[in-house]
Scaffold this motif. Structure first.
Motif, PDB file in Angstrom:
ATOM      1  N   VAL A  69     -27.096  42.887  -1.298  1.00 56.34           N
ATOM      2  CA  VAL A  69     -28.420  43.285  -1.781  1.00 56.34           C
ATOM      3  C   VAL A  69     -29.186  42.041  -2.203  1.00 56.34           C
ATOM      4  CG1 VAL A  69     -29.721  44.579  -3.510  1.00 56.34           C
ATOM      5  CG2 VAL A  69     -27.594  45.532  -2.574  1.00 56.34           C
ATOM      6  N   LEU A  70     -30.408  41.919  -1.722  1.00 59.95           N
ATOM      7  CA  LEU A  70     -31.294  40.816  -2.077  1.00 59.95           C
ATOM      8  C   LEU A  70     -32.428  41.370  -2.926  1.00 59.95           C
ATOM      9  CD1 LEU A  70     -31.357  37.755  -1.351  1.00 59.95           C
ATOM     10  CD2 LEU A  70     -33.028  38.336   0.411  1.00 59.95           C
ATOM     11  N   HIS A  71     -32.539  40.842  -4.152  1.00 55.79           N
ATOM     12  CA  HIS A  71     -33.578  41.293  -5.083  1.00 55.79           C
ATOM     13  C   HIS A  71     -34.875  40.517  -4.860  1.00 55.79           C
ATOM     14  CE1 HIS A  71     -31.541  43.677  -8.458  1.00 55.79           C
ATOM     15  NE2 HIS A  71     -30.661  43.607  -7.476  1.00 55.79           N
ATOM     16  N   PRO A  72     -35.994  41.107  -5.257  1.00 61.66           N
ATOM     17  CA  PRO A  72     -37.249  40.340  -5.260  1.00 61.66           C
ATOM     18  C   PRO A  72     -37.226  39.231  -6.308  1.00 61.66           C
ATOM     19  CG  PRO A  72     -37.698  42.699  -5.306  1.00 61.66           C
ATOM     20  CD  PRO A  72     -36.231  42.523  -5.557  1.00 61.66           C
ATOM     21  N   ALA A  73     -36.531  39.463  -7.426  1.00 59.46           N
ATOM     22  CA  ALA A  73     -36.527  38.506  -8.529  1.00 59.46           C
ATOM     23  C   ALA A  73     -35.891  37.185  -8.111  1.00 59.46           C
ATOM     24  CB  ALA A  73     -35.778  39.093  -9.721  1.00 59.46           C
ATOM     25  N   GLN A  74     -36.397  36.083  -8.647  1.00 56.32           N
ATOM     26  CA  GLN A  74     -35.876  34.760  -8.343  1.00 56.32           C
ATOM     27  C   GLN A  74     -35.183  34.161  -9.561  1.00 56.32           C
ATOM     28  OE1 GLN A  74     -39.130  32.399  -6.879  1.00 56.32           O
ATOM     29  NE2 GLN A  74     -39.141  33.401  -4.892  1.00 56.32           N
TER      30      GLN A  74
END
Length: 240
Positions: A69-74
Motif C-alpha cells: 500500500v502506498l499512501h499519499p502522505a510523505q
C-alpha cells in the motif's frame, strides 16, 4: 476503492496498453483532492506501475492484490509512506525458480508471456490458442506445485492469466485495511474480476459493491456494464 484493469480502463492484450483516459485522470484527481473523500486504487499490478499510470499525489494505491500500500502522505525525506500487508514471503530464490518454470513454458506457445511482480509471478495467455494455453497452465501447475505447497503460496486464476502469490494475500485485506484506517467512511468498491470477489465479501452487508462488466454470479450488489459507465458514476459522485 477501485480496481484498475477492466474497471477504470478496458482490458487490453498487454498491461502496458491499458492506459487511463484524460477524463478518468481528471475525475480521480477531483475525487481524491476532496477532503471529505478517500480514494484508493486496488489492483493486481505493482504500486510502481499504478503510480506511473495514475500520477495523482492524493490517491492511495494498493498493489499485488493488497500486498503493498502506498499512501499519499510523505515522510521527512519526501517519500510516500509504503506498507506491506499480510504474512512474510518465501525465502530467496523461490520466486526466481517459479519464474524460470513459467518462462520456459511460455516460450513453447505463441501468445504466452510472463510477468514478474517481484512478490508474485503471473503467466499470461490472453493471446494464445486456448487449447495450447490450457496444456501450458496444467504443466505449470504440475511443475510448481511442490514450491507452492512448501512455501505457503497459492494459485490465483484470473482473466486468461494464472498467478502464484503469497497465501492469504487478496484484495479483501486491502479493503479491511482501508476500513480500519477510515472507520467512519461509507465504503464503495468497484471491480470486474474474480479477484475482486474477496473485496466484495469484505463489504457484505455494508457500503456499496459494484461489479463492472457482464452480469455473472457475484457477491457485488450492483452492476455497471463498462469502464465508460464507471467514469459516469465517478462524475456523479463529484456532483454529489
Amino acid at each position: 476503492m477501485l480496481d484498475y484493469d477492466g474497471t477504470l480502463v478496458p482490458l487490453a492484450p498487454r498491461p502496458e496498453e491499458a492506459r487511463p483516459s484524460p477524463r478518468l485522470l481528471k475525475l480521480l484527481s477531483c475525487l481524491s483532492q476532496d477532503l471529505k473523500r478517500h480514494v484508493a486504487v486496488v489492483s493486481g499490478r505493482r504500486v510502481e506501475e499504478l503510480a506511473d499510470l495514475l500520477p495523482l499525489p492524493y490517491l492511495f494505491l494498493a498493489g499485488l492484490h493488497g500486498r503493498e500500500v502506498l499512501h499519499p502522505a510523505q515522510d521527512s525525506r519526501g517519500s510516500r509512506l509504503r506498507l506491506k500487508l499480510g504474512p512474510p514471503g518465501p525465502p530467496p530464490g523461490v520466486w526466481e525458480e517459479i519464474q524460470a518454470h513459467a518462462e520456459r513454458l511460455a516460450t513453447q506457445v505463441s501468445g504466452c508471456w510472463v510477468e514478474d511482480k517481484k512478490e508474485a509471478i503471473a503467466l499470461h495467455f490472453r493471446e494464445a490458442d486456448p487449447k495450447k494455453a490450457a496444456q501450458i497452465v496444467a504443466t505449470f501447475i504440475r511443475f510448481t506445485q511442490p514450491l507452492v505447497e512448501a512455501h505457503q503460496l497459492e494459485y490465483l486464476k484470473g482473466n486468461k492469466v494464472i498467478e502464484v502469490r503469497i497465501k492469504g494475500i487478496h484484495k479483501g485485506i486491502a479493503v479491511e485495511y482501508f476500513l480500519k484506517l477510515f472507520p467512519h467512511a461509507f465504503p464503495i468498491f468497484l471491480g470486474d474480476d474474480l479477484t475482486d470477489e474477496d473485496a466484495f465479501r469484505m463489504l457484505k452487508g455494508r457500503g456499496l459493491s459494484v461489479l463492472v462488466g457482464e452480469p455473472r454470479p457475484t457477491l457485488a450488489t450492483y452492476n455497471l456494464p463498462t469502464p465508460a459507465k464507471v467514469e459516469d458514476f465517478l462524475e456523479r459522485l463529484i456532483r454529489g
